[in-house]
Write an enzyme that holds these catalytic residues in place. Sequence first.
Site, short mmCIF file in Angstrom:
data_model
loop_
_atom_site.label_atom_id
_atom_site.label_comp_id
_atom_site.label_asym_id
_atom_site.label_seq_id
_atom_site.Cartn_x
_atom_site.Cartn_y
_atom_site.Cartn_z
N GLY A 278 -78.68 -12.85 -15.55
CA GLY A 278 -78.23 -11.68 -16.29
C GLY A 278 -77.35 -10.73 -15.52
O GLY A 278 -77.00 -9.67 -16.03
N PRO A 321 -78.47 -17.05 -11.94
CA PRO A 321 -77.19 -16.52 -12.42
C PRO A 321 -76.38 -17.60 -13.13
O PRO A 321 -76.30 -18.73 -12.66
CB PRO A 321 -76.48 -16.10 -11.13
CG PRO A 321 -77.05 -17.01 -10.09
CD PRO A 321 -78.48 -17.28 -10.49
N ARG A 360 -67.52 -14.49 -28.41
CA ARG A 360 -68.24 -13.34 -27.86
C ARG A 360 -67.78 -12.00 -28.41
O ARG A 360 -68.56 -11.08 -28.57
CB ARG A 360 -68.16 -13.35 -26.33
CG ARG A 360 -68.93 -14.53 -25.71
CD ARG A 360 -69.09 -14.38 -24.21
NE ARG A 360 -69.91 -13.25 -23.85
CZ ARG A 360 -69.46 -12.09 -23.45
NH1 ARG A 360 -68.17 -11.90 -23.29
NH2 ARG A 360 -70.30 -11.10 -23.17
N TYR A 364 -70.80 -10.25 -29.97
CA TYR A 364 -71.39 -9.18 -29.17
C TYR A 364 -70.50 -7.96 -29.05
O TYR A 364 -70.78 -7.08 -28.25
CB TYR A 364 -71.66 -9.65 -27.73
CG TYR A 364 -72.42 -10.92 -27.56
CD1 TYR A 364 -73.71 -11.06 -28.07
CD2 TYR A 364 -71.86 -11.98 -26.85
CE1 TYR A 364 -74.40 -12.23 -27.86
CE2 TYR A 364 -72.56 -13.15 -26.65
CZ TYR A 364 -73.83 -13.27 -27.16
OH TYR A 364 -74.52 -14.42 -26.97
N CYS A 391 -59.78 -18.34 -40.59
CA CYS A 391 -59.81 -17.66 -41.87
C CYS A 391 -60.97 -16.69 -41.91
O CYS A 391 -61.98 -16.93 -42.59
CB CYS A 391 -59.93 -18.67 -42.99
SG CYS A 391 -58.58 -19.81 -42.93
C1 LIG Z 1 -79.30 -16.99 -20.18
C2 LIG Z 1 -80.29 -17.09 -19.10
C3 LIG Z 1 -79.89 -16.99 -17.78
C4 LIG Z 1 -78.46 -16.73 -17.37
O1 LIG Z 1 -77.97 -15.51 -17.80
P1 LIG Z 1 -76.56 -15.01 -17.24
O2 LIG Z 1 -76.33 -13.74 -17.98
O3 LIG Z 1 -75.56 -16.06 -17.56
O4 LIG Z 1 -76.72 -14.83 -15.78
C5 LIG Z 1 -80.84 -17.15 -16.79
N1 LIG Z 1 -82.12 -17.40 -17.10
C6 LIG Z 1 -82.55 -17.50 -18.38
C7 LIG Z 1 -83.97 -17.80 -18.63
C8 LIG Z 1 -81.66 -17.35 -19.41
O5 LIG Z 1 -82.10 -17.43 -20.67
#
Ligand SMILES: *Cc1c(COP(=O)(O)O)cnc(C)c1O
Length: 463
Positions: A278, A321, A360, A364, A391
């Site tokens: 994340g 990551p 995205r 989002y 479309c």
């Molecule tokens: C999506 C996800 C990630 C990766 O998230 P990023 O935002 O791409 O770093 C890591 N672990 C889990 C469990 C996820 O669902």
Amino acid sequence: MSRSAHPAGPRHADVLPEGHYSAPPADLNALDPKVWAQTVDRDEEGVVTVGGISVTQLAEEYGTPAYVLDEADFRARARAWRTAFGTDADVFYAGKAFLSRAVVRWLDEEGLNLDVCSGGELATALSAGMPADRIAFHGNNKSPQEIERAVRAGVGRIVLDSFQEIVRVAHIAQSLGKRQRVQIRITVGVEAHTHEFIATAHEDQKFGIPLAGGQAAEAVRRALQLDGLEVIGIHSHIGSQIFDMSGFEVAAHRVVGLLKDIRDEHGVELPEIDLGGGLGIAYTSDDDPREPHEIAKALTEIVTRECEGAKLRTPRISVEPGRAIVGPTAFTLYEVGTVKPLEGLRTYVSVDGGMSDNIRTALYDAEYTVALVSRTSDAEPMLTRVVGKHCESGDIVVKDAFLPGDLAPGDLIAVPATGAYCRSMASNYNHALRPPVVAVREGEARVVVRRETEEDLLRLDVG
Ligand SMILES: *Cc1c(COP(=O)(O)O)cnc(C)c1O
């Protein structure tokens, strides 16, 4: 292709419609290294190059739209994560961000592990030769077939996501005469997105087992009793596109609290803790992501401090990551089609792709930047919206962007930071053919995922 100027579009001096943008950048030809892949540059003619190859050459050879991936940058980022966490921690690349066999090989060579969350991702990983013990299998609804395949393959860990799955995996492992290494994914009541995190009430989601009300503790209690399982740790993933470490701080505190409770109740110190992924990247110049070594230092310190406080041996840390590795390494190359100035509003720039190659923005409200890459321009900036050819009026790639006022059909433009969650979320909407992924490195380009053809589409249509 004609370069003749279209009728004068709205300029930034005009009244601008509401939107999420600031003043036009001082130099529209500049490429902010924060958002572009490492080897991106302009040659003497002003044409953008990556890995030493010009975008005009790439467009000619591979067509547009195309995802162009800077392999050296990918490897450098993967290595930076690996190095930052050292040998006492594991880095699992989250395959869902973008996965192909070439990527799997690069990860393998750079010493990273791999997260998968479906049978398809697992098949890709295994077929590219990733050792199974370096694969983690995720998902909130793994099918019995997927679980069996993962257990048979010998994946290093399955991350358990529910009470039912604890029993399911244990049963399948036992019936295969195996003991499967597992982590239990919990929700710690923290959700983090970009600059904020919320530390309450975010158990209301489909992933994980809530820490609240003793549910996570009960899950561990049950898993520890099952012969088919070897519980190796606790998993927590708190969000996406995170810049602020305080969410991880709260999460680590709560996970370590659970480890302590487990030690007190069962006399077992679980050896691993996974803090998920994340970590944010720069989609625009306004974003300031942290370097892997800063993140590693912060996370390691947090976990170590919390464990000292709880008098626990510090567990082995892993992180996952996805975006932070692949996101910045690719851009999407488009050819400009229709350019439509809307007086008093903005100019709509249509490209030969759209929401089928980048969902995205629609999904989002994601922000991106865009640049003219087949030439430079001294024309005045014009406010644009880069849209696709689908479309659907929500088919927007870049909501608010300044591009040179002389932009014309046939120009090439590129949207940076599209390495993550673009090709992997691409669709065939309007029977679009999903674009190829072209990897470039040291003056050489090669297709790692080829462009779909109409034959590919029709092959699935049995008539
Ligand atoms: C999506 C996800 C990630 C990766 O998230 P990023 O935002 O791409 O770093 C890591 N672990 C889990 C469990 C996820 O669902």
